[in-house]
Design an enzyme around this catalytic site. Structure first.
Site, PDB file in Angstrom:
ATOM      1  N   GLU A  12      59.477  51.639  84.166  1.00 58.49           N
ATOM      2  CA  GLU A  12      58.418  51.460  85.172  1.00 58.49           C
ATOM      3  C   GLU A  12      57.337  52.537  85.115  1.00 58.49           C
ATOM      4  OE1 GLU A  12      60.533  50.947  88.873  1.00 58.49           O
ATOM      5  OE2 GLU A  12      61.699  49.281  88.073  1.00 58.49           O
ATOM      6  N   ASN A  47      60.403  49.646  79.709  1.00 57.54           N
ATOM      7  CA  ASN A  47      60.837  48.574  80.605  1.00 57.54           C
ATOM      8  C   ASN A  47      59.978  48.602  81.864  1.00 57.54           C
ATOM      9  OD1 ASN A  47      62.932  46.562  81.102  1.00 57.54           O
ATOM     10  ND2 ASN A  47      63.742  47.948  82.681  1.00 57.54           N
ATOM     11  N   HIS A  67      62.033  40.169  87.868  1.00 59.95           N
ATOM     12  CA  HIS A  67      62.494  39.989  89.252  1.00 59.95           C
ATOM     13  C   HIS A  67      61.551  38.956  89.869  1.00 59.95           C
ATOM     14  CE1 HIS A  67      65.442  43.127  89.125  1.00 59.95           C
ATOM     15  NE2 HIS A  67      64.563  43.987  88.679  1.00 59.95           N
ATOM     16  N   GLU A  81      66.170  42.179  83.620  1.00 61.03           N
ATOM     17  CA  GLU A  81      66.719  42.284  84.988  1.00 61.03           C
ATOM     18  C   GLU A  81      66.487  40.994  85.770  1.00 61.03           C
ATOM     19  OE1 GLU A  81      65.424  45.848  87.015  1.00 61.03           O
ATOM     20  OE2 GLU A  81      65.531  47.061  85.192  1.00 61.03           O
ATOM     21  N   ASP A 141      66.334  38.016  88.101  1.00 61.47           N
ATOM     22  CA  ASP A 141      66.875  37.359  89.293  1.00 61.47           C
ATOM     23  C   ASP A 141      65.748  36.538  89.914  1.00 61.47           C
ATOM     24  OD1 ASP A 141      65.471  39.484  90.566  1.00 61.47           O
ATOM     25  OD2 ASP A 141      67.321  40.571  91.016  1.00 61.47           O
TER      26      ASP A 141
HETATM   27  O1  G3I Z   1      75.687  55.074  96.408  1.00 58.95           O
HETATM   28  C1  G3I Z   1      75.180  55.054  97.737  1.00 58.95           C
HETATM   29  C2  G3I Z   1      76.279  54.987  98.726  1.00 58.95           C
HETATM   30  O2  G3I Z   1      77.062  56.137  98.644  1.00 58.95           O
HETATM   31  C3  G3I Z   1      75.692  54.802 100.117  1.00 58.95           C
HETATM   32  O3  G3I Z   1      76.713  54.601 101.035  1.00 58.95           O
HETATM   33  C4  G3I Z   1      74.757  53.626 100.166  1.00 58.95           C
HETATM   34  C5  G3I Z   1      74.063  53.484 101.504  1.00 58.95           C
HETATM   35  O4  G3I Z   1      72.894  52.691 101.410  1.00 58.95           O
HETATM   36  O5  G3I Z   1      73.753  53.778  99.188  1.00 58.95           O
HETATM   37  C6  G3I Z   1      74.283  53.858  97.882  1.00 58.95           C
HETATM   38  O6  G3I Z   1      73.243  53.966  96.988  1.00 58.95           O
HETATM   39  C7  G3I Z   1      72.468  52.817  96.767  1.00 58.95           C
HETATM   40  C8  G3I Z   1      72.573  52.444  95.302  1.00 58.95           C
HETATM   41  O7  G3I Z   1      71.743  51.345  95.024  1.00 58.95           O
HETATM   42  C9  G3I Z   1      73.998  52.079  94.885  1.00 58.95           C
HETATM   43  O8  G3I Z   1      74.426  50.973  95.586  1.00 58.95           O
HETATM   44  C10 G3I Z   1      71.052  53.096  97.143  1.00 58.95           C
HETATM   45  O9  G3I Z   1      70.956  53.292  98.553  1.00 58.95           O
HETATM   46  C11 G3I Z   1      70.174  51.963  96.736  1.00 58.95           C
HETATM   47  O10 G3I Z   1      68.816  52.321  96.925  1.00 58.95           O
HETATM   48  C12 G3I Z   1      70.393  51.662  95.279  1.00 58.95           C
HETATM   49  O11 G3I Z   1      69.609  50.544  94.946  1.00 58.95           O
HETATM   50  C13 G3I Z   1      69.419  50.319  93.569  1.00 58.95           C
HETATM   51  C14 G3I Z   1      67.944  50.307  93.253  1.00 58.95           C
HETATM   52  O12 G3I Z   1      67.764  50.022  91.889  1.00 58.95           O
HETATM   53  C15 G3I Z   1      67.262  51.633  93.553  1.00 58.95           C
HETATM   54  O13 G3I Z   1      65.903  51.518  93.275  1.00 58.95           O
HETATM   55  C16 G3I Z   1      70.023  48.989  93.224  1.00 58.95           C
HETATM   56  O14 G3I Z   1      71.438  49.022  93.390  1.00 58.95           O
HETATM   57  C17 G3I Z   1      69.696  48.649  91.783  1.00 58.95           C
HETATM   58  O15 G3I Z   1      70.115  47.328  91.521  1.00 58.95           O
HETATM   59  C18 G3I Z   1      68.194  48.753  91.580  1.00 58.95           C
HETATM   60  O16 G3I Z   1      67.891  48.457  90.263  1.00 58.95           O
HETATM   61  C19 G3I Z   1      66.505  48.550  89.887  1.00 58.95           C
HETATM   62  C20 G3I Z   1      66.462  48.931  88.437  1.00 58.95           C
HETATM   63  O17 G3I Z   1      67.182  50.107  88.221  1.00 58.95           O
HETATM   64  C21 G3I Z   1      65.038  49.089  87.951  1.00 58.95           C
HETATM   65  N1  G3I Z   1      64.271  47.910  88.249  1.00 58.95           N
HETATM   66  C22 G3I Z   1      64.317  47.437  89.603  1.00 58.95           C
HETATM   67  C23 G3I Z   1      65.748  47.244  90.049  1.00 58.95           C
HETATM   68  C24 G3I Z   1      65.799  46.662  91.442  1.00 58.95           C
HETATM   69  O18 G3I Z   1      65.310  47.573  92.385  1.00 58.95           O
END
Ligand code: G3I
Length: 446
Positions: A155, A196, A232, A260, A262
């Site tokens: 990004e 990416n 996405h 990615e 969806d």
């Molecule tokens: O690990 C913590 C956990 O300990 C806590 O309890 C919980 C509370 O909200 O948060 C957890 O972390 C989260 C993490 O995912 C793991 O689940 C974060 O808050 C959350 O922001 C994070 O989101 C991820 C996101 O990227 C962050 O930008 C998504 O899972 C993940 O699928 C997403 O993936 C991104 C790609 O890397 C790049 N492209 C876009 C894509 C979608 O946003």
């Protein structure tokens, strides 16, 4: 990458049963096998902590590539400067290895999910460059030979196609991208290195920005092997220019991949929305298949219970190919149908039918139709039969006919030997008969 156009006929029947309804019986050919037969990989993002039971079973059975959804991000692996924590990433790497899957490394340099020591640090350009290349070198070295694709930089662009003012962009300008790629190449020369981004799927300002960025990087000799398109997408809004866009990048001399995928919808999901989603998944899969350098497609979570969408877009969801109970949705069938094996050019077939057109005392007119029942053109034909009651051919047209005793042979002429698949050729003759005029018991056609 050269697309293998392997045709696996054994897969055909099974693939075609996968399924207008969206249900996938256990006997359906796994998506990963369908994809491999078409020369691409089919991957999914996974959450390492969930890799047990049915979740693990489906991830292993259906996908031949996995991407850690979060576990390889900078904030996960190097939360404290120089202190690496590989447990989460290793678990997914081990899973991939145990199930014969590729591993997509995601991601080395990204403005999001950074540890705060990077994000909130005060950096001179040199110090940040060193920190960044150390991180890239350490992580790529750790997974050398295990990760086949790295999202080296994720990004990098704003919506208008200009360079994002992340801590990296703001401190180092565009040069950070080339430095990250060179460090990755040096650490694992065999891994494919990707740029990416999202909202670059169709033609537009942002993908134009990506295109010119890739052009510049290649001109500078930066080792960019591929460009990832996150995809996405919103229900019913697969960009009509997706395939053309993938193709223009591949024409630059890089691989492309859907990284990615969806397709989100406003909840609740209805039958009509799920049918549209099926079409959307199929369209994206077909676009990748249509572009020779499209290496593969990854869905961003294979089940709705493991999707980022509901957290980031309240009121939306149902974005993946499996529902929360791990049942395949119509989107699954959309992917399977798009991946269905290409029917091989089959052999030509030949079948002949004999009719008496008219009959009078002592004579009759007959006709034989030669049909090509195969799927390839028939190039030349010969029909033979035995007369059971002493009939004798006296004259023929549209074939060269000879008779020896009771045995008749008819061969095509110069102008009617080629019969397309499903087509036919006809020839006729006059003959004599006495007593009775029964048709031949069988005709052979070759
Ligand atoms: O690990 C913590 C956990 O300990 C806590 O309890 C919980 C509370 O909200 O948060 C957890 O972390 C989260 C993490 O995912 C793991 O689940 C974060 O808050 C959350 O922001 C994070 O989101 C991820 C996101 O990227 C962050 O930008 C998504 O899972 C993940 O699928 C997403 O993936 C991104 C790609 O890397 C790049 N492209 C876009 C894509 C979608 O946003």
């Amino acid at each position: 990458m050269l697309r293998r156009l392997t045709v696996v006929t054994a897969l055909l029947a099974a693939a075609l049963t996968a399924t207008a309804t969206g249900t996938a019986a256990a006997a359906d050919t796994p998506l990963r096998d369908l994809a491999e037969a078409r020369g691409i990989y089919l991957g999914t993002a996974v959450t390492g902590g969930k890799l047990t039971g049915a979740y693990a079973g489906t991830a292993a059975a259906q996908f031949d590539s996995v991407t850690p959804g979060n576990e390889m991000k900078w904030g996960s692996v190097e939360p404290v400067r120089g202190q690496y924590s590989w447990t989460g990433a290793d678990r997914i790497a081990d899973f991939a290895e145990a199930h014969g899957q590729r591993l997509r490394g995601h991601t080395l340099v990204w403005h999001s999910q950074l540890p705060s020591w990077v994000e909130n640090g005060t950096w001179t350009p040199d110090a940040l460059r060193t920190v960044m290349t150390d991180h890239v070198t350490t992580q790529v070295t750790r997974y050398k030979g295990r990760v086949d694709h790295w999202d080296v930089v994720n990004e990098p662009l704003n919506e208008d196609g200009t360079l994002r003012r992340s801590v990296f962009g703001a401190t180092l300008g565009e040069s950070y991208i080339g430095d990250a790629f060179r460090a990755a190449r040096a650490a694992d020369p065999a891994a494919k290195l990707y740029l990416n981004d999202y909202s670059t799927d169709g033609l537009g300002a942002k993908s134009d920005g990506m295109y010119t960025l890739v052009e510049r990087l290649l001109a500078q000799g930066v080792p960019v092997d591929g460009v990832g398109f996150q995809a996405h997408l919103i229900l019913g809004q697969v960009p009509s220019t997706l395939e053309a866009n993938l193709r223009r990048f591949s024409d630059l001399g890089v691989d492309v991949a859907i990284t990615e995928l969806d397709v989100r919808m406003t909840l609740p999901a209805t039958e009509a929305k799920l049918a549209q989603q099926k079409a959307d998944y199929a369209a994206v899969t077909r676009a990748c298949l249509a572009v020779t350098r499209c290496a593969g497609l990854t869905v961003w979570g294979f089940t709705d219970s493991d999707s980022w969408i509901p957290d980031f877009f309240p009121g939306q969801g149902a974005a993946t190919p499996y529902d929360e109970g791990l049942n395949p949705k119509p989107a699954y069938a959309g992917i399977a149908e798009a991946l269905a094996p290409v029917t091989p050019p089959g052999p030509a077939g030949c079948a002949a039918t004999y009719t008496v057109q008219s009959q009078w005392g002592g004579g009759f007119t007959g006709q034989v139709t030669v049909r090509n029942t195969g799927s390839a053109p028939l190039t030349g034909w010969r029909v033979a039969w035995e007369y059971p009651a002493g009939q004798r051919i006296t004259q023929a047209w549209n074939a060269a006919v000879t008779q020896t005793g009771t045995a008749v042979t008819a061969t095509h002429l110069s102008y009617n030997g080629t019969v397309p698949a499903g087509g036919s050729a006809t020839f006729g003759f006059n003959a004599s008969w006495t007593g009775t005029n029964p048709p031949p018991a069988a005709l052979t056609c070759a």
